[in-house]
Design a protein around this motif. Structure first.
Motif, PDB file in Angstrom:
ATOM      1  N   GLU A 162       0.882  -1.196  -0.008  1.00  0.00           N
ATOM      2  CA  GLU A 162      -0.110  -0.043   0.081  1.00  0.00           C
ATOM      3  C   GLU A 162       0.920   1.265  -0.017  1.00  0.00           C
ATOM      4  O   GLU A 162       0.655   2.319  -0.752  1.00  0.00           O
ATOM      5  CB  GLU A 162      -0.943  -0.077   1.371  1.00  0.00           C
ATOM      6  N   TYR A 163       2.053   1.182   0.622  1.00  0.00           N
ATOM      7  CA  TYR A 163       2.868   2.336   0.810  1.00  0.00           C
ATOM      8  C   TYR A 163       3.289   2.666  -0.207  1.00  0.00           C
ATOM      9  O   TYR A 163       3.522   3.597  -0.921  1.00  0.00           O
ATOM     10  CB  TYR A 163       3.885   1.997   1.905  1.00  0.00           C
ATOM     11  N   ASN A 164       3.942   1.618  -1.167  1.00  0.00           N
ATOM     12  CA  ASN A 164       4.415   1.948  -2.591  1.00  0.00           C
ATOM     13  C   ASN A 164       3.449   2.668  -3.417  1.00  0.00           C
ATOM     14  O   ASN A 164       3.894   3.591  -4.109  1.00  0.00           O
ATOM     15  CB  ASN A 164       4.740   0.473  -3.231  1.00  0.00           C
ATOM     16  N   GLY A 165       2.278   2.070  -3.191  1.00  0.00           N
ATOM     17  CA  GLY A 165       1.605   2.817  -4.194  1.00  0.00           C
ATOM     18  C   GLY A 165       1.110   4.218  -3.815  1.00  0.00           C
ATOM     19  O   GLY A 165       1.083   5.079  -4.873  1.00  0.00           O
ATOM     20  N   ALA A 166       0.717   4.374  -2.491  1.00  0.00           N
ATOM     21  CA  ALA A 166       0.660   5.745  -1.973  1.00  0.00           C
ATOM     22  C   ALA A 166       1.806   6.787  -2.459  1.00  0.00           C
ATOM     23  O   ALA A 166       1.799   7.758  -2.879  1.00  0.00           O
ATOM     24  CB  ALA A 166       0.371   5.904  -0.540  1.00  0.00           C
ATOM     25  N   LYS A 167       3.059   6.247  -2.119  1.00  0.00           N
ATOM     26  CA  LYS A 167       4.336   7.049  -2.518  1.00  0.00           C
ATOM     27  C   LYS A 167       4.445   7.196  -4.084  1.00  0.00           C
ATOM     28  O   LYS A 167       4.743   8.229  -4.617  1.00  0.00           O
ATOM     29  CB  LYS A 167       5.480   6.635  -1.929  1.00  0.00           C
ATOM     30  N   ALA A 168       3.944   6.085  -4.904  1.00  0.00           N
ATOM     31  CA  ALA A 168       4.133   6.186  -6.472  1.00  0.00           C
ATOM     32  C   ALA A 168       3.317   7.432  -6.656  1.00  0.00           C
ATOM     33  O   ALA A 168       3.388   8.341  -7.596  1.00  0.00           O
ATOM     34  CB  ALA A 168       3.870   5.098  -6.880  1.00  0.00           C
ATOM     35  N   ALA A 169       1.947   7.352  -6.184  1.00  0.00           N
ATOM     36  CA  ALA A 169       0.917   8.270  -6.684  1.00  0.00           C
ATOM     37  C   ALA A 169       1.510   9.872  -6.240  1.00  0.00           C
ATOM     38  O   ALA A 169       1.234  10.553  -7.197  1.00  0.00           O
ATOM     39  CB  ALA A 169      -0.290   8.132  -5.751  1.00  0.00           C
ATOM     40  N   VAL A 170       2.193   9.928  -5.261  1.00  0.00           N
ATOM     41  CA  VAL A 170       2.704  11.327  -4.959  1.00  0.00           C
ATOM     42  C   VAL A 170       3.844  11.582  -5.925  1.00  0.00           C
ATOM     43  O   VAL A 170       3.647  12.892  -6.509  1.00  0.00           O
ATOM     44  CB  VAL A 170       3.427  11.125  -3.378  1.00  0.00           C
ATOM     45  N   VAL A 171       4.512  10.891  -6.236  1.00  0.00           N
ATOM     46  CA  VAL A 171       5.446  11.069  -7.486  1.00  0.00           C
ATOM     47  C   VAL A 171       5.000  11.357  -8.671  1.00  0.00           C
ATOM     48  O   VAL A 171       5.251  12.266  -9.314  1.00  0.00           O
ATOM     49  CB  VAL A 171       6.643   9.877  -7.592  1.00  0.00           C
ATOM     50  N   GLN A 172       3.950  10.558  -8.987  1.00  0.00           N
ATOM     51  CA  GLN A 172       3.185  11.097 -10.262  1.00  0.00           C
ATOM     52  C   GLN A 172       2.301  12.421 -10.044  1.00  0.00           C
ATOM     53  O   GLN A 172       2.073  13.099 -11.229  1.00  0.00           O
ATOM     54  CB  GLN A 172       2.154  10.046 -10.647  1.00  0.00           C
ATOM     55  N   LEU A 173       1.819  12.543  -8.908  1.00  0.00           N
ATOM     56  CA  LEU A 173       1.289  14.015  -8.679  1.00  0.00           C
ATOM     57  C   LEU A 173       2.074  15.119  -9.028  1.00  0.00           C
ATOM     58  O   LEU A 173       1.835  16.021  -9.624  1.00  0.00           O
ATOM     59  CB  LEU A 173       0.702  14.057  -7.194  1.00  0.00           C
ATOM     60  N   VAL A 174       3.526  15.090  -8.415  1.00  0.00           N
ATOM     61  CA  VAL A 174       4.409  16.053  -8.375  1.00  0.00           C
ATOM     62  C   VAL A 174       4.685  16.314  -9.836  1.00  0.00           C
ATOM     63  O   VAL A 174       4.755  17.504 -10.384  1.00  0.00           O
ATOM     64  CB  VAL A 174       5.570  15.637  -7.769  1.00  0.00           C
ATOM     65  N   ARG A 175       4.668  15.300 -10.624  1.00  0.00           N
ATOM     66  CA  ARG A 175       5.122  15.027 -12.088  1.00  0.00           C
ATOM     67  C   ARG A 175       4.105  15.833 -12.850  1.00  0.00           C
ATOM     68  O   ARG A 175       4.168  16.573 -13.912  1.00  0.00           O
ATOM     69  CB  ARG A 175       5.542  13.765 -12.551  1.00  0.00           C
ATOM     70  N   GLY A 176       2.745  15.474 -12.570  1.00  0.00           N
ATOM     71  CA  GLY A 176       1.537  15.916 -13.205  1.00  0.00           C
ATOM     72  C   GLY A 176       1.176  17.184 -13.077  1.00  0.00           C
ATOM     73  O   GLY A 176       0.846  17.810 -14.220  1.00  0.00           O
ATOM     74  N   VAL A 177       1.585  17.978 -11.756  1.00  0.00           N
ATOM     75  CA  VAL A 177       1.097  19.134 -11.682  1.00  0.00           C
ATOM     76  C   VAL A 177       2.224  20.242 -11.925  1.00  0.00           C
ATOM     77  O   VAL A 177       1.705  21.535 -11.958  1.00  0.00           O
ATOM     78  CB  VAL A 177       0.356  19.355 -10.331  1.00  0.00           C
ATOM     79  N   ALA A 178       3.454  19.803 -12.021  1.00  0.00           N
ATOM     80  CA  ALA A 178       4.543  20.822 -11.936  1.00  0.00           C
ATOM     81  C   ALA A 178       4.345  21.877 -12.965  1.00  0.00           C
ATOM     82  O   ALA A 178       4.632  23.014 -12.476  1.00  0.00           O
ATOM     83  CB  ALA A 178       5.921  20.264 -11.912  1.00  0.00           C
ATOM     84  N   GLU A 179       4.242  21.444 -14.063  1.00  0.00           N
ATOM     85  CA  GLU A 179       4.184  22.586 -14.997  1.00  0.00           C
ATOM     86  C   GLU A 179       3.107  23.604 -15.348  1.00  0.00           C
ATOM     87  O   GLU A 179       3.320  24.738 -15.413  1.00  0.00           O
ATOM     88  CB  GLU A 179       4.230  21.551 -16.681  1.00  0.00           C
ATOM     89  N   VAL A 180       1.772  23.002 -14.866  1.00  0.00           N
ATOM     90  CA  VAL A 180       0.739  23.882 -14.811  1.00  0.00           C
ATOM     91  C   VAL A 180       0.911  24.813 -13.655  1.00  0.00           C
ATOM     92  O   VAL A 180       0.788  25.995 -13.452  1.00  0.00           O
ATOM     93  CB  VAL A 180      -0.491  23.212 -14.608  1.00  0.00           C
ATOM     94  N   LEU A 181       1.484  24.502 -12.255  1.00  0.00           N
ATOM     95  CA  LEU A 181       1.562  25.067 -10.960  1.00  0.00           C
ATOM     96  C   LEU A 181       2.685  26.322 -11.627  1.00  0.00           C
ATOM     97  O   LEU A 181       2.596  27.230 -10.842  1.00  0.00           O
ATOM     98  CB  LEU A 181       2.112  24.242  -9.985  1.00  0.00           C
ATOM     99  N   LYS A 182       3.767  25.789 -12.188  1.00  0.00           N
ATOM    100  CA  LYS A 182       4.619  26.799 -12.504  1.00  0.00           C
ATOM    101  C   LYS A 182       4.381  27.900 -13.271  1.00  0.00           C
ATOM    102  O   LYS A 182       4.423  29.273 -13.045  1.00  0.00           O
ATOM    103  CB  LYS A 182       5.953  26.039 -13.259  1.00  0.00           C
TER     104      LYS A 182
END
Ligand SMILES: NC(=O)c1ccc[n+]([C@@H]2O[C@H](COP(=O)([O-])OP(=O)(O)OC[C@H]3O[C@@H](n4cnc5c(N)ncnc54)[C@H](O)[C@@H]3O)[C@@H](O)[C@H]2O)c1
Length: 289
Positions: A162-182
């Motif tokens: 479960e932890y693997n999945g939660a942390k992977a989700a966080v990584v993809q969140l960061v990758r996914g929102v970075a450009e728009v937030l910048k």
């Protein structure tokens, strides 16, 4: 001190969060220390002095985070950085080995998904609220977010599915929102992925079983955070593997597309859909209009 930076450290009452709090307090930051552990959090705030204060906050609750953001805003009048670090490992086993002898109609209980709530939902809530509050920063709106994920986000291991999945989700969140937030919010967001760090989340027996060179010192984590939060650091969407004393940008190791354009197209923003979901166009140069 009135014009010094203001940061929120979640999970500040132990381990990496405490190390981050001590580091940035020593650098002159004003800090809100958030944790569920009130006793240790308050002691730490007393130790670090009047530019820090403790807020009792359960990051898995949106309302709790909203109250903590408001308390931080009322205290300091701005929020320059969110250090979204709080995390736990799973509280129950998806393998349900102990229910192996159950009769077929004797269905095992639902899993305890507290890890998903803290490590994944807690980061989503924190990022959304950071966007809101950082828009109101006096002078120049915007700020920085750094999230603690894990090497397990990139290289999952069987102990913590479960932890693997939660942390992977966080990584993809960061990758996914970075450009728009910048582009749209002047917010930079990056991710720190620690190896094994000797903190209370790790069983001491496991730390003892690991050879010294396979342990990651707390200093590596604070250096990774300090790099992302430095004034002249303009990176965003960067994922940092922190292992031993080494900090490595692993973004270039993103998987390549095996089928070229058709696969790339499946994850390229189509602006009408972006607008349907988010209410305005993405402004991404790569977006299909
Ligand atoms: N220690 C490691 O080897 C390791 C490796 C990779 C990633 N991480 C991640 O690093 C981060 C920090 O962990 P740590 O190793 O310092 O662990 P830790 O247990 O020492 O500290 C975690 C802190 O988070 C707090 N916390 C837990 N649930 C919370 C909640 N709902 N709301 C607010 N605070 C909460 C705890 O009270 C504690 O103070 C976590 O996200 C963890 O998953 C740790």
């Amino acid at each position: 001190m009135a014009d010094s930076k203001v940061g929120i450290v979640t999970g500040a009452a132990s381990g990496m969060g405490m190390a981050l709090a001590k580091h940035f307090a020593a650098q002159g930051w004003r800090l809100a220390l958030w944790d569920v552990n009130t006793k240790v959090g308050e002691e730490l705030a007393r130790e670090l002095g009047p530019n820090t204060f403790f807020v009792q906050c359960d990051v898995s609750s949106y309302d709790s985070q909203a109250r903590a953001y408001l308390a931080t805003w009322q205290k300091f009048g701005r929020i320059d950085a969110l250090l979204a670090n709080a995390g736990i490992v799973e509280r129950s086993s998806i393998f349900i080995f102990k229910y192996r002898s159950n009769k077929v109609e004797d269905v095992p209980p639902a899993p305890n998904l507290a890890c998903t709530d803290v490590d994944w939902k807690g980061v989503l809530y924190g990022v959304q609220l950071a966007i809101h509050f950082m828009r109101h920063n006096p002078g120049k709106p915007g700020g920085k977010i750094v999230v603690t994920a894990s090497n397990a986000a990139i290289h999952p291991h069987a102990s913590y599915p479960e932890y693997n999945g939660a942390k992977a989700a966080v990584v993809q969140l960061v990758r996914g929102v970075a450009e728009v937030l910048k582009i749209k919010e002047n917010i930079l967001i990056n991710c720190v992925c620690p190896g094994i760090v000797h903190t209370s989340i790790m069983p001491p027996e496991m730390v003892a079983a690991v050879s010294a060179e396979s342990l990651t010192p707390l200093d590596t984590i604070t250096r990774a955070y300090a790099g992302c939060l430095a004034d002249d650091d303009t990176r965003s969407g960067v994922i940092l593997e922190c292992s031993g004393t080494q900090i490595s940008d692993i973004e270039h190791e993103r998987l390549t597309f095996k089928n070229g354009v058709p696969s790339v197209r499946s994850v390229t923003v189509w602006d009408p859909l972006f607008k349907q979901i988010h209410g305005e166009p993405s402004e991404l140069p790569s977006a299909i209009l």
